[in-house]
Design a protein around this motif. Sequence first.
Motif, PDB file in Angstrom:
ATOM      1  N   PRO A 190       0.684  -1.167   0.043  1.00 44.79           N
ATOM      2  CA  PRO A 190      -0.062   0.300   0.036  1.00 44.79           C
ATOM      3  C   PRO A 190       0.933   1.421  -0.159  1.00 44.79           C
ATOM      4  N   GLN A 227      -5.473   0.578  -6.992  1.00 44.41           N
ATOM      5  CA  GLN A 227      -6.028  -0.071  -5.912  1.00 44.41           C
ATOM      6  C   GLN A 227      -7.332  -0.600  -6.180  1.00 44.41           C
ATOM      7  N   TYR A 260      -3.205  -4.102  -4.004  1.00 37.05           N
ATOM      8  CA  TYR A 260      -2.519  -3.098  -4.526  1.00 37.05           C
ATOM      9  C   TYR A 260      -1.682  -3.717  -5.599  1.00 37.05           C
ATOM     10  N   THR A 291      -0.181   2.205 -11.068  1.00 39.73           N
ATOM     11  CA  THR A 291      -0.610   1.537  -9.969  1.00 39.73           C
ATOM     12  C   THR A 291      -2.194   1.321 -10.004  1.00 39.73           C
ATOM     13  N   PRO A 335      -5.322   4.499  -0.191  1.00 39.04           N
ATOM     14  CA  PRO A 335      -5.748   3.327   0.745  1.00 39.04           C
ATOM     15  C   PRO A 335      -6.449   3.766   1.781  1.00 39.04           C
ATOM     16  N   HIS A 391       2.018   2.060  -3.392  1.00 38.98           N
ATOM     17  CA  HIS A 391       0.917   2.627  -4.291  1.00 38.98           C
ATOM     18  C   HIS A 391       0.832   4.139  -3.785  1.00 38.98           C
TER      19      HIS A 391
END
Length: 381
Positions: free
Chosen positions: A13, A59, A45, A57, A32, A16
């Motif tokens: 995380p 999420q 991630y 990237t 996050p 990211h």
Amino acid sequence: MPANQLSVRPIAPAEHAAFLAGRPDASFLQLPAWAAVKKEWRPEYLGWYDGGALVGTAQVLHRPAPVIKRTLAYIPEGPVLDWGSRDAQEYLAPMLAHFRRTGVFLVRMGAPLVRHAWSAASVRKALSAGDAGLVTTLQPKSTDAVAESVADRLAVLGWTKPEVSEDFAAGQPEFQARLPLVDAAGQPLDLEGVLAQMNQNARRETRKAAAGPLQVQAGGAGDIGRFHALYRETAERDGFTGRPASYFTTMATALNAHAPGAFTLYLASHEGRDLAAAIRVRSGRNAWYVYGASSAAERKLFAPKALMHRMIEDSLAEGCVFLDQGGVSATLSKDHHLAGLTLFKTTLGCDVVQTLGEWDYPLNRPLAAAFDFYMKRRNRH
């Protein structure tokens, strides 16, 4: 692996979040901290690598489908990629391969691109005239060639999305109301320039509210109880089921732990009585008005517009490029039940933007079809 071919693999995380820090236009839905709010989803991630360089990237929020042991993979306002630098398939193929290996049956993706924007004035005029059809029949003030190309490519690659209609589909709305805080050249507007985008009545009421006897303050998690009292009143008056106070407390705590000031609760009161409240989220160069609530008392003080005035001032001071005010219908028909919402937001100066929308890709077609049937049946009851 051939040269220049991308690979996708899980990342931490923090990696990211660090990548997002260099992308000021990324949505707060990719933070996050937002995953901490959506506790019913499991975050993952992913990083896109060109050799050893991290070039994108996402999420991903996973939710298990009823009965089966596979997940829906949802990417709200992501992935965060340079969509114009490569063919979409180069980005999506390694991501889908990863999801196949990890038991995902359906991917839902809302790539953060804007296809078209229509000025508030042109949409207001069409709505007032009672034009038939959708906002897509109007001449846009801007069109993004990259977003149009990505939309065409997704369709060719087998991704699907709901057809544009007058009603809202599930998930993030495809059409959104955004108040521009910069001009066409990207230069910051001043307060008067932003207010000039409103219609005459809204501008007059906003100025009156800001100059009136209301006390406007900015707060945080400690003021959630005051917000929620107004929110419950609004829910009862407007006939919707509201969220518990704990949801907003979690939102305030998580977002402000990520970055102080990411979550701001605005309150307008008069003689000790709260009349309106609003929640604004800020991330990078963008701001979102995500929740509002108001009392039926003292309507002539225009408390919600006093909060709007303060949100505009704060967003300008923080260098934001827009203040998003949520989804709208694409309808131009005055008789449609959502037309009033679109008209109201455009009177406040909000352009209507068409995002890329949310696209689905089934990795297991029978399970995806069963899930779609289940969701449609649930939404009817």
